[in-house]
Scaffold this motif. Structure first.
Motif, mmCIF file in Angstrom:
data_model
loop_
_atom_site.group_PDB
_atom_site.id
_atom_site.type_symbol
_atom_site.label_atom_id
_atom_site.label_comp_id
_atom_site.label_asym_id
_atom_site.label_seq_id
_atom_site.Cartn_x
_atom_site.Cartn_y
_atom_site.Cartn_z
ATOM 1 N N GLY A 233 0.831 -1.150 -0.156
ATOM 2 C CA GLY A 233 0.121 -0.017 0.074
ATOM 3 C C GLY A 233 0.766 1.370 0.085
ATOM 4 O O GLY A 233 0.297 2.199 -0.112
ATOM 5 N N THR A 234 2.040 1.138 0.043
ATOM 6 C CA THR A 234 3.059 2.291 0.295
ATOM 7 C C THR A 234 3.439 2.708 -1.072
ATOM 8 O O THR A 234 4.334 3.793 -1.308
ATOM 9 C CB THR A 234 4.117 2.158 1.284
ATOM 10 O OG1 THR A 234 4.828 1.119 0.659
ATOM 11 C CG2 THR A 234 3.689 2.208 2.658
ATOM 12 N N SER A 235 3.221 2.144 -2.144
ATOM 13 C CA SER A 235 3.604 2.515 -3.590
ATOM 14 C C SER A 235 2.834 3.835 -3.874
ATOM 15 O O SER A 235 1.681 3.795 -3.541
ATOM 16 C CB SER A 235 3.082 1.262 -4.581
ATOM 17 O OG SER A 235 4.041 0.391 -4.473
ATOM 18 N N GLY A 236 3.570 4.645 -4.392
ATOM 19 C CA GLY A 236 2.837 6.128 -4.571
ATOM 20 C C GLY A 236 2.865 6.960 -3.255
ATOM 21 O O GLY A 236 2.692 7.869 -3.556
ATOM 22 N N GLY A 237 3.709 6.418 -2.453
ATOM 23 C CA GLY A 237 3.941 7.277 -1.319
ATOM 24 C C GLY A 237 5.249 8.220 -1.250
ATOM 25 O O GLY A 237 5.910 8.243 -2.474
ATOM 26 N N ALA A 238 5.552 8.942 -0.351
ATOM 27 C CA ALA A 238 6.801 9.891 -0.541
ATOM 28 C C ALA A 238 7.772 9.306 0.217
ATOM 29 O O ALA A 238 8.056 8.866 1.418
ATOM 30 C CB ALA A 238 6.445 11.362 0.108
ATOM 31 N N LEU A 239 9.146 9.473 -0.382
ATOM 32 C CA LEU A 239 10.439 9.251 0.328
ATOM 33 C C LEU A 239 11.045 10.650 0.452
ATOM 34 O O LEU A 239 11.257 11.501 -0.404
ATOM 35 C CB LEU A 239 11.565 8.193 -0.793
ATOM 36 C CG LEU A 239 12.745 7.944 0.110
ATOM 37 C CD1 LEU A 239 12.369 6.944 1.090
ATOM 38 C CD2 LEU A 239 13.919 7.108 -0.691
ATOM 39 N N VAL A 240 11.236 11.241 1.760
ATOM 40 C CA VAL A 240 11.583 12.522 1.962
ATOM 41 C C VAL A 240 12.898 12.362 2.698
ATOM 42 O O VAL A 240 13.183 11.578 3.204
ATOM 43 C CB VAL A 240 10.633 13.190 2.882
ATOM 44 C CG1 VAL A 240 9.387 13.084 2.131
ATOM 45 C CG2 VAL A 240 10.428 12.615 4.163
ATOM 46 N N ASN A 241 13.515 13.617 2.715
ATOM 47 C CA ASN A 241 14.765 13.816 3.507
ATOM 48 C C ASN A 241 14.532 14.455 4.927
ATOM 49 O O ASN A 241 13.388 14.650 5.154
ATOM 50 C CB ASN A 241 15.811 14.661 2.610
ATOM 51 C CG ASN A 241 15.382 16.059 2.128
ATOM 52 O OD1 ASN A 241 14.441 16.397 2.961
ATOM 53 N ND2 ASN A 241 15.748 16.588 0.962
ATOM 54 N N LEU A 242 15.719 14.650 5.515
ATOM 55 C CA LEU A 242 15.243 15.288 6.792
ATOM 56 C C LEU A 242 14.985 16.644 6.840
ATOM 57 O O LEU A 242 14.451 17.322 7.960
ATOM 58 C CB LEU A 242 16.563 15.145 7.697
ATOM 59 C CG LEU A 242 17.038 13.794 8.154
ATOM 60 C CD1 LEU A 242 18.289 13.884 8.973
ATOM 61 C CD2 LEU A 242 15.785 12.907 8.792
#
Length: 498
Positions: A233-242
């Protein structure tokens, strides 16, 4: 997560009073995490995909009645609704554009989509809102959903994935198991495990034992690998930096049979992907560059001498590479200053740049095995890449056509037409891609594989110019056409079927 636990142990052991008070470094790290999650979290949404023909009893006891009709109805906006097909998305504009993966949407003709978002302000109410597909592109695995009549939504701040390095801390935000419908995406922390990882090639039933045609740009090694936990379900989510900036769009796990866990991957959000996202937001499917040569990896003796790049095995006649002066035996070492390592690296850099883009190539011409070679920089204007995809893209706005005729970049023709023995010696910039039967263009004799040289007495340097020249014409229009064997003819296309 082992790396994070190890870091915590080191930080705690560095402070004699750690049992009473966490060390400043750990508190600072915790503050950065919570701030990043809070900053980016409001932009990450839950998505549900619902079949248009879903039977009323498919959701068990979740049934409602249409007033006066007594017919059962599934209502995804009801708080009791639990989707069986779900994913994540990221708000990228205040007026309702939501970025997600192409593969999670499946076929828009067969599905409806709903988005749960928290909005802005302390009084914000989570709601399931219908969303329409703006456009989707299988090559980049990107798609845009649009929430109509939206305003003041919290658009995420974009970062630059070209600046990330292995070992950097990242946070994944998404909708695992559809539990983020309360407006609070789940967070998972990890590091950037690796860069330029390749997606698994998609099986092709039509390949008949041959190597299947590439179905994604990411098969050439574009993906960010992370050990942040990415559940279903996390496909399409955001990978963010600090800093709370989005540097990647999380995508499917690359599960390997026999392994307990699979690695997590994200599509990097860099200059080329931002350009593709902008095209999708306009309701258009993006087009990508084509160089027109056959590359090969460097032989081991050359690599042993410290050389890196892709050898040009063959330059195709009439293609952008030939027009720029590339020759068989050239060694391509850089594209726009980006080092190239092998044929896959060249394919990756060419296939992620937009069609008609101008790129600068650094070459070694001569014999790199000796000192008899020289460095050279050439500028190349790319054509458009033909993509043999099993799943077509989709867009809100149809491809332009004129009197039954659709044109595109000359290099966008299928290989059978582009490289056939009967093709012209030179590939012209504008080609006839398709002609609808029983239309003025068809009856005038226009066919796929021909090239449009002029409209009236004006040259046609690109497809956009062609449509610009013909759009205001109300009478018959004369086209200069180049066909098989370099046969040039002038064809008059009437306004209606004759």
């Amino acid at each position: 997560m082992r790396q994070i636990a190890f870091l915590v142990v080191i930080l705690l052991s560095a402070c004699p009073t750690s049992a009473q008070q966490p060390p400043d470094a750990l508190l600072s790290m915790q503050s950065a995490l919570t701030n990043a999650i809070d900053r980016a979290g409001r932009s990450v949404v839950a998505i549900a995909r619902v079949r248009k023909d879903l039977p009323a009893d498919a959701m068990g006891d979740l049934k409602f009645n249409l007033p006066g009709l007594g017919q059962p109805l599934i209502d995804p906006t009801n708080p009791a609704f639990v989707p069986t097909e779900f994913a994540s998305g990221v708000i990228v504009s205040a007026d309702g554009d939501v970025l997600t993966n192409f593969h999670v949407l499946d076929d828009p003709k067969q599905n409806d989509y709903y988005v749960w978002h928290r909005g802005i302000g302390s009084q914000a109410v989570v709601q399931a809102t219908p969303a329409e597909v703006q456009a989707g592109d299988p090559w980049t695995d990107l798609a845009i959903l649009r929430i109509e009549n939206a305003k003041d939504l919290p658009a995420i701040k974009m970062g630059d994935a070209s600046q990330i390095q292995r070992g950097m801390f990242v946070i994944s935000l998404g909708n695992p198991y559809a539990i983020a419908r309360d407006g609070y995406p789940s967070a998972s922390m990890g590091i950037v495990s690796n860069l330029q990882r390749a997606a698994a090639a998609q099986p092709d039933k039509e390949s008949r034992g041959q190597a299947p045609a590439s179905q994604q740009l990411h098969e050439f090694g574009t993906l960010i690998q992370t050990d942040a936990k990415l559940n279903l379900g996390t496909s399409g989510g955001a990978l963010v930096n600090l800093q709370g900036e989005m540097i990647g769009l999380t995508t499917s796990l690359a599960a390997v049979a026999g392994y307990e866990q699979s690695a997590g991957f994200a599509i990097p959000i860099d200059k080329s992907m931002r350009a593709a996202i902008d095209q999708l937001r306009e309701g258009k499917t993006p087009a990508f560059g084509f160089l027109g040569l056959e590359p090969a990896d460097l032989p081991e003796p050359q690599r042993a001498r410290g050389l890196r790049g892709a050898i040009v095995r063959q330059v195709l006649q009439g293609m952008p590479a030939q027009r720029a002066g590339l020759r068989s035996g050239d060694l391509i070492t850089k594209i726009d200053g980006q080092p190239i390592d092998g044929a896959a690296g060249l394919f990756r850099e060419m296939s992620r740049r937009p069609a008609n883009a101008k790129v600068q190539m650094t070459l070694l011409q001569g014999n790199p095995l000796t000192d008899d070679f020289q460095s050279k920089i050439v500028d190349v204007t790319l054509g458009k890449k033909y993509l043999a995809l099993t799943k077509p893209g989709y867009s809100r706005f149809p491809e332009p056509s004129w009197r039954g005729l659709r044109v595109d970049h000359g290099t966008a023709l299928p290989p059978g037409q582009l490289f056939g023995f009967s093709r012209p010696r030179e590939i012209l910039p504008v080609a006839v891609i398709s002609v609808d039967p029983d239309t003025p263009a068809w009856n005038a004799g226009l066919r796929p594989g021909q090239f449009v040289q002029k409209v009236g007495d004006k040259s046609v340097p690109d497809p956009d110019t062609f449509y610009e020249l013909v759009k205001e014409q109300t009478d018959a229009v004369a086209l200069t056409i180049v066909g098989p064997g370099d046969r040039e003819q002038r064809i008059s296309v009437p306004t209606s079927i004759q």
